[in-house]
Design a protein around this motif. Structure first.
Motif, PDB file in Angstrom:
ATOM      1  N   ILE A   1      -5.280   4.727   1.387  1.00  0.00           N
ATOM      2  CA  ILE A   1      -5.738   5.681   2.248  1.00  0.00           C
ATOM      3  C   ILE A   1      -6.319   5.240   3.499  1.00  0.00           C
ATOM      4  CG2 ILE A   1      -6.966   7.945   2.585  1.00  0.00           C
ATOM      5  CD1 ILE A   1      -6.550   8.207  -0.449  1.00  0.00           C
ATOM      6  N   SER A   2      -7.396   4.525   3.564  1.00  0.00           N
ATOM      7  CA  SER A   2      -8.187   4.065   4.729  1.00  0.00           C
ATOM      8  C   SER A   2      -7.047   3.413   5.676  1.00  0.00           C
ATOM      9  CB  SER A   2      -9.268   3.175   4.171  1.00  0.00           C
ATOM     10  OG  SER A   2      -9.941   2.981   5.567  1.00  0.00           O
TER      11      SER A   2
ATOM     12  N   LEU B   1       0.871  -1.213   0.085  1.00  0.00           N
ATOM     13  CA  LEU B   1      -0.062  -0.008  -0.008  1.00  0.00           C
ATOM     14  C   LEU B   1       0.798   1.203  -0.031  1.00  0.00           C
ATOM     15  CD1 LEU B   1      -2.680  -1.015   2.614  1.00  0.00           C
ATOM     16  CD2 LEU B   1      -2.828  -1.226   0.040  1.00  0.00           C
ATOM     17  N   GLU B   2       1.982   1.304   0.761  1.00  0.00           N
ATOM     18  CA  GLU B   2       2.826   2.515   0.843  1.00  0.00           C
ATOM     19  C   GLU B   2       3.493   2.644  -0.427  1.00  0.00           C
ATOM     20  OE1 GLU B   2       4.383   2.435   5.302  1.00  0.00           O
ATOM     21  OE2 GLU B   2       5.321   1.119   3.867  1.00  0.00           O
TER      22      GLU B   2
ATOM     23  N   LEU C   1       4.054   5.514  -5.821  1.00  0.00           N
ATOM     24  CA  LEU C   1       3.760   5.465  -7.320  1.00  0.00           C
ATOM     25  C   LEU C   1       2.978   6.433  -7.810  1.00  0.00           C
ATOM     26  CD1 LEU C   1       4.568   4.587  -9.995  1.00  0.00           C
ATOM     27  CD2 LEU C   1       2.889   2.283  -9.454  1.00  0.00           C
ATOM     28  N   ASP C   2       1.680   6.604  -7.178  1.00  0.00           N
ATOM     29  CA  ASP C   2       0.599   7.421  -7.607  1.00  0.00           C
ATOM     30  C   ASP C   2       1.070   8.915  -7.329  1.00  0.00           C
ATOM     31  OD1 ASP C   2      -1.990   8.336  -8.522  1.00  0.00           O
ATOM     32  OD2 ASP C   2      -2.108   8.706  -6.455  1.00  0.00           O
ATOM     33  N   GLU C   3       1.720   9.162  -6.526  1.00  0.00           N
ATOM     34  CA  GLU C   3       2.546  10.478  -6.259  1.00  0.00           C
ATOM     35  C   GLU C   3       3.554  10.779  -7.154  1.00  0.00           C
ATOM     36  OE1 GLU C   3       4.378  13.224  -2.635  1.00  0.00           O
ATOM     37  OE2 GLU C   3       3.175  11.324  -2.134  1.00  0.00           O
ATOM     38  N   ALA C   4       4.555   9.936  -7.378  1.00  0.00           N
ATOM     39  CA  ALA C   4       5.490   9.934  -8.182  1.00  0.00           C
ATOM     40  C   ALA C   4       5.345  10.234  -9.649  1.00  0.00           C
ATOM     41  CB  ALA C   4       6.610   8.973  -7.845  1.00  0.00           C
TER      42      ALA C   4
ATOM     43  N   ASN D   1      -8.526  10.743   5.175  1.00  0.00           N
ATOM     44  CA  ASN D   1      -7.493  10.013   5.165  1.00  0.00           C
ATOM     45  C   ASN D   1      -7.055   9.533   6.813  1.00  0.00           C
ATOM     46  OD1 ASN D   1      -6.147  12.228   6.210  1.00  0.00           O
ATOM     47  ND2 ASN D   1      -5.124  12.716   4.394  1.00  0.00           N
ATOM     48  N   LYS D   2      -8.110   9.986   7.625  1.00  0.00           N
ATOM     49  CA  LYS D   2      -8.190   9.861   8.864  1.00  0.00           C
ATOM     50  C   LYS D   2      -7.060  10.432   9.590  1.00  0.00           C
ATOM     51  CE  LYS D   2     -10.851   5.737   8.333  1.00  0.00           C
ATOM     52  NZ  LYS D   2     -10.866   4.310   8.759  1.00  0.00           N
TER      53      LYS D   2
END
Length: 314
Positions: free
Chosen positions: A80-81, A18-19, A24-27, A149-150
């Motif tokens: 995120i959760s 997950l991390e 990857l999504d951010e980069a 995102n809590k």
């Protein structure tokens, strides 16, 4: 399929999956994601292939920049959760190790900081000294992301359509307006009202950024007053910047009435008496339905009582 078969893939899922997926999504590229994770690009590609095989469907479309597929978007929501829950649990465990048994994360816009939160916090911590509180100020969009995102337990903010989204609870506290404020350096410091809004369009304005509720309501009022276009000298979401500038130069600032009244009480600013009321809208508390923490319930009830009492005062 049995219930076990339906979640078997998730049993093999690791926090690292997950991390790395979030990185990857951010980069946006495998190369950049690999660099951030201190691995080779081939290792990153192999890891992504393993994750997609585990889930059973492609999570990204490969190109110059990777794009999330519909399945990837669902996977991001899971990440995120889960990561938010882990972060919160880590903070709670840390608090417990330090002898604190509860923690409350509050986010707020200017109006909440100016009206309700300070008094409510002082009284709340006197009643519940074991609850540690963190307060942060941000624009509404970031605050709602904090709920999702809590990272935040509750936020005090304007109640627009987003407050009615599935999964959220809210409670209205008070109605607010948009005010124009000046400092002692302004030629309007001793102005007597009512002042026509149209007569101020040539002044030096300090405005909130476009897209904020305060800016949208002000733009609508300017248009209604006959000012179809106004270019601010400064755009800022920070009350400290606004406060400093109106003391140094001939500016007109824009903020919520709750914040304006707070600054007036401190002798820092004056509110310009306009020929019209510019409505901001209701301000309230928002929190996630699935956040059952006792501290959240206690604070919501207390701040509602504090604001209700202040509203009833003459």
């Amino acid at each position: 399929m049995t219930a076990y078969d339906q979640v078997a893939w998730a049993r093999r899922l690791k926090v690292k999956h997950l991390e790395s997926f979030m990185v990857l999504d951010e980069a946006g590229t495998l190369t950049e994601a690999a660099a951030r994770l201190h691995m080779t690009q081939s290792a990153m590609s192999h890891w992504l292939a393993d994750l997609e095989e585990l889930v059973g469907t492609p999570l990204v479309t490969r190109g110059r920049r990777v794009q999330l597929t519909p399945a990837g978007i669902i996977m991001k929501r899971l990440a995120i959760s889960v990561l938010g829950d882990i972060t919160r649990t880590q903070a709670e465990l840390g608090a417990l190790a330090q002898g604190r048994t509860a923690r409350l994360h509050i986010g707020s816009v200017w109006a909440g900081v100016a009206r309700g939160i300070p008094q409510a916090l002082v009284e709340f911590q006197a009643m519940y000294p074991y609850i540690s509180v963190t307060v942060s100020e941000s624009p509404l969009t970031q605050l709602l992301e904090g709920i999702d995102n809590k990272q935040l337990d509750l936020v005090v903010c304007s109640l627009d359509a987003r407050a009615y989204k599935d999964g959220l609870e809210h409670r209205e506290l008070f109605d607010d307006n948009v005010c124009l404020v000046v400092g002692r350096a302004s030629r309007h410091w001793n102005a007597q009202g009512p002042i026509r809004l149209i007569d101020l369009v040539q002044d030096n304005w300090i405005m909130p950024p476009p897209g904020t509720l305060t800016r949208s309501q002000l733009d609508a009022a300017l248009l209604d007053a006959g000012a179809s276009w106004l270019r601010p000298k400064v755009e800022t979401p920070a009350i400290t910047t606004l406060q400093a500038l109106v003391h140094q130069g001939d500016y007109i600032g824009v903020c919520s009435e709750a914040m304006a009244q707070y600054q007036v009480a401190l002798g820092n600013m004056r509110i310009l008496p306009l020929d019209r009321t510019i409505r901001f809208g209701p301000v309230g508390v928002i929190w996630a339905k699935d956040n059952t923490a006792e501290a959240v319930k206690l604070f919501v009830e207390h701040i509602a009582e504090v604001v209700g009492q202040s509203t009833q005062r003459p």
